[in-house]
Scaffold this active site. Structure first.
Site, PDB file in Angstrom:
ATOM      1  N   ASP A  34      41.068  67.074 -46.243  1.00  0.00           N
ATOM      2  CA  ASP A  34      40.554  68.186 -47.048  1.00  0.00           C
ATOM      3  C   ASP A  34      39.439  68.957 -46.319  1.00  0.00           C
ATOM      4  O   ASP A  34      38.280  68.904 -46.716  1.00  0.00           O
ATOM      5  CB  ASP A  34      40.057  67.635 -48.390  1.00  0.00           C
ATOM      6  CG  ASP A  34      39.848  68.735 -49.412  1.00  0.00           C
ATOM      7  OD1 ASP A  34      39.917  69.919 -49.044  1.00  0.00           O
ATOM      8  OD2 ASP A  34      39.591  68.407 -50.589  1.00  0.00           O
ATOM      9  N   SER A  60      31.564  69.386 -53.131  1.00  0.00           N
ATOM     10  CA  SER A  60      32.752  69.534 -52.293  1.00  0.00           C
ATOM     11  C   SER A  60      32.370  70.302 -51.040  1.00  0.00           C
ATOM     12  O   SER A  60      31.753  71.371 -51.133  1.00  0.00           O
ATOM     13  CB  SER A  60      33.815  70.326 -53.040  1.00  0.00           C
ATOM     14  OG  SER A  60      34.435  69.494 -53.959  1.00  0.00           O
ATOM     15  N   HIS A 112      40.032  72.740 -50.114  1.00  0.00           N
ATOM     16  CA  HIS A 112      40.098  73.268 -51.488  1.00  0.00           C
ATOM     17  C   HIS A 112      39.014  74.307 -51.764  1.00  0.00           C
ATOM     18  O   HIS A 112      39.126  75.086 -52.699  1.00  0.00           O
ATOM     19  CB  HIS A 112      40.159  72.145 -52.537  1.00  0.00           C
ATOM     20  CG  HIS A 112      38.889  71.436 -52.865  1.00  0.00           C
ATOM     21  ND1 HIS A 112      38.490  70.260 -52.287  1.00  0.00           N
ATOM     22  CD2 HIS A 112      37.926  71.720 -53.769  1.00  0.00           C
ATOM     23  CE1 HIS A 112      37.354  69.846 -52.814  1.00  0.00           C
ATOM     24  NE2 HIS A 112      36.991  70.726 -53.710  1.00  0.00           N
TER      25      HIS A 112
HETATM   26  N1  ASP Z   1      36.377  67.177 -55.895  1.00  0.00           N
HETATM   27  C1  ASP Z   1      35.159  67.514 -56.454  1.00  0.00           C
HETATM   28  C2  ASP Z   1      35.004  68.955 -56.745  1.00  0.00           C
HETATM   29  O1  ASP Z   1      35.940  69.524 -57.181  1.00  0.00           O
HETATM   30  C3  ASP Z   1      33.951  66.870 -55.891  1.00  0.00           C
HETATM   31  C4  ASP Z   1      33.407  65.990 -56.938  1.00  0.00           C
HETATM   32  O2  ASP Z   1      33.413  66.398 -58.106  1.00  0.00           O
HETATM   33  O3  ASP Z   1      32.944  64.911 -56.627  1.00  0.00           O
HETATM   34  O4  ASP Z   1      33.972  69.558 -56.576  1.00  0.00           O
END
Ligand code: ASP
Length: 693
Positions: free
Chosen positions: A223, A631, A87
């Protein structure tokens, strides 16, 4: 680095380290040196602390964790290979996708370096020096009078420190503010701007489970993605990188998560937290939710438009679900109530100590200011949402502001419009064209206008009221049919034009931006005044909170390098349920329905048929203290070897931005063994395997 704020209390810090929850704290590299080495060893660190961070040189293994456009990443080879989340490189994939070459859906693998794909706006920053400049900033502040003057003085000082720092060839610098002004640190990094995509799995793997599984456990998402950094046209050779672990992880293992957590709000008062909850997160869930529906509806059945909005849609979805998780977690964990109770304890303690009289007054004023700011919170949200809203409005506002700022001497301009920023600003204006869909943008713009028209009389935005007094849809359609801001060629010409030239165009979107400009400037002035007040008040209050705690307190996340010490661990999300901490390929296959977002590609199912899928680890949980921006953070074992990448938190832990709860504080990592299986058994990417050794 000078550590005056920390050293003052160094003795109590080392002693008290054992009193903190093992996983709590996003520690700065300098704070790691203050933690008790025996405690770290007991937790599972097998390296000398000086390998993580060498106080003499002011660098170490932690610097192998780098920042990549608001995400984190880690160097994993001496040839510039970087691992991060799928992502985090999604917009690079989107940049190179077309309906007839859909890299988002199919994934991408460069079999040779010449096939790697450059990212127009992708940049990596590698930290190389940290200097405490708190005294320097405080001295500047002392001479300034009111809050606005204070804020401006701090701003000016930061700019001059940055300018001085950037005289070093290749340096990219910033002054990071910790806990609203408790500490200021000048960070010198160097920037790598030639970043090329090497590998990304198909979306069905990189985002397996989609928005249904996002922020959830059990999870089966691969991911990750890989890029390579170049310098002067050659693969960049980092001083530090993480070797890949061959042994993997098991429940109870010690891990460290290294990265660049973006923003947490634990140092806010309970009153300020309530403000964040009632406005920031509620509005985000509501307004972004509406824009998501619009983007989906307006691009349905149109492959080119679907690709164009894919990246925007993904980040809006992530932010909106995050906002819902924050709201749910705040309520469930009674986090604000707990903060209020902790504050009451500090208040009673400080009331006995005359030296903290100013701290008590500061806390009161912070709460009062929060109440005051509620009056215009919805309007303020709309102003702040311009960069995430309709592209045409964002571009028009940027171009109008740029023309006004550019005629000023560089040091007097707003930071975003200084000479050092202009090349990247131009790159973004160009790159955004790949994300533009006329129908979608126009519909989001209409939603923005309708929201603004519904504001209360005290909050109303005059420029919008005036322009859209009649039929909104028709006016918006007219505006989009005559504006040139949406054309890339015209926009790049506008990038070089003066205010007079932009006005002379009589472009209705630019005219709206001109009309908005005084209101935006007034709002920014209010924000600066508020920042000046916070710089005066927050440090006073935090000093009392920290003294009362009598233990090390890691500062709020602010996009700077941090490390969290943790263990692989499951948790109990609710009564009667226990989650184990690891998942495998078997679980992914079990979730497979053949429909998005649970559609495992045939190539993976075929490869899975040749192994025991229960033996292929996929994701794992740990109790690391992480947030957005973490992330892509390398998750490493006690020897500093890469065992995975952080990519998410569990639903019960989304509100940890407000406070750490050891019972549910779990971050979600993708296991490096899944990545190795994919590139070996599925992709047969021997070139990469041998580079990774
Ligand atoms: N998935 C998250 C992000 O978008 C990571 C998190 O917030 O823990 O950065």
């Amino acid at each position: 680095m000078k550590l005056h704020a920390i050293i003052k209390c160094a003795a109590c810090l080392v002693l008290a380290a054992a009193l903190t929850f093992a996983g709590e704290g996003k520690w700065t590299p300098q704070q790691v040196l203050q933690l008790d080495p025996a405690w770290l060893k007991k937790e599972g660190l097998q390296l000398p602390v000086s390998r993580l961070w060498d106080p003499q040189r002011g660098t170490g293994l932690l610097a192998a964790a780098v920042n990549i456009g608001g995400c984190s990443a880690g160097f994993v080879s001496s040839t510039g290979l970087i691992l991060t989340n799928h992502h985090c490189l999604f917009s690079l994939l989107q940049e190179h996708s077309r309906p007839d070459r859909d890299l988002i859906t199919n994934g991408f693998l460069a079999r040779t370096p010449s096939e790697e794909l450059p990212g127009k706006t992708t940049r990596v920053t590698v930290p190389r020096k940290f200097t405490d400049v708190t005294r320097i900033i405080e001295d500047t502040v002392r001479v300034s009078a009111d809050d606005l003057a204070r804020s401006k003085a701090i701003d000016a000082k930061q700019k001059s420190l940055v300018a001085e720092c950037e005289k070093t060839p290749g340096a990219r610098c910033r002054v990071a503010v910790f806990d609203g002004g408790l500490q200021y640190v000048l960070i010198e990094s160097f920037e790598l701007s030639d970043i090329r995509l090497v590998y990304a799995p198909p979306r069905a793997i990189g985002e397996f489970g989609g928005e249904i599984d996002n922020w959830m456990w059990p999870r089966h998402t691969g991911d990750f993605a890989m890029a390579r950094a170049y310098k002067d046209g050659k693969p960049y050779q980092p001083e530090f990188y993480f070797p890949i672990s061959k042994s993997g992880v098991k429940p109870g293992d010690f891990v460290m998560v290294l990265g660049y957590p973006g923003r947490t709000v634990r140092s806010l008062t309970a009153g300020e937290m309530a403000d964040q909850r009632d406005y920031w997160f509620r509005l985000r869930a509501d307004i972004y939710g509406e824009w998501i529906r619009i983007l989906e509806e307006t691009t349905k059945g149109d492959p080119a438009a679907t690709i164009a909005v894919a990246s925007t849609l993904k980040s809006l979805n992530n932010a909106a679900k995050n906002a819902q998780g924050q709201l749910a977690g705040l309520q469930r964990g009674r986090i604000i109530e707990k903060q209020a109770a902790r504050e009451d304890a500090v208040i009673s303690w400080a009331a006995q100590r005359p030296q903290y009289a100013k701290a008590l007054a500061a806390k009161k004023e912070l709460d009062g200011r929060a109440a005051e700011r509620r009056k215009t919170a919805t309007r303020d949200f709309l102003f702040q949402a311009i960069p995430n809203g309709p592209l045409a409005l964002k571009h028009a506002a940027t171009l109008v502001r740029l023309a006004a700022e550019r005629i000023k001497p560089d040091m007097q301009r707003e930071t975003d419009y200084m000479d050092r920023e202009l090349p990247r600003l131009r790159d973004r204006l160009e790159r955004d064209q790949k994300s533009f869909s006329l129908k979608a943008d126009q519909a989001v713009f209409a939603s923005y206008v309708n929201r603004a028209l519904k504001l209360s009389p005290e909050e109303h935005i005059a420029a919008i009221d005036q322009m859209f007094s009649a039929n909104v849809e028709q006016t918006v359609a007219r505006l989009y049919s005559s504006t040139k801001v949406t054309s890339l060629d015209e926009r790049l010409k506008m990038f070089c034009e003066t205010t007079e030239q932009l006005r002379a165009r009589r472009d209705p979107m630019l005219d709206l931006a001109f009309a908005l400009e005084p209101e935006l400037r007034a709002y920014q002035q209010e924000s600066k005044t508020h920042d000046g007040a916070v710089a005066r008040l927050r440090p006073e209050w935090r000093r009392a909170v920290i003294a009362h705690a009598g233990k090390p307190v890691a500062p709020d996340a602010n996009g700077t390098l941090r490390v969290s010490f943790a263990h692989v661990k499951g948790y109990a999300p609710r009564d009667g349920v226990i989650y184990t901490p690891q998942t495998t390929l078997a679980g992914m296959l079990e979730k497979h329905t053949g429909e998005e977002p649970f559609n495992v590609p045939a190539i993976i199912r075929d490869a899975a048929a040749t192994v025991n899928p229960e033996q292929v680890p996929l994701d794992f949980l740990a109790d690391a203290d992480t947030t957005g921006g973490n992330s892509g953070s390398p998750t490493v074992n006690g020897r500093g070897e890469l065992v995975g990448l952080n990519f998410d938190r569990v639903w019960e832990n989304v509100a940890n931005d407000f406070g750490y709860n050891p019972d549910v504080a779990r971050n979600v990592n993708v296991d490096i063994r899944f990545f190795l299986w994919l590139i070996k058994d599925v992709q047969k990417a021997d070139n990469l395997l041998s580079e990774l050794k």
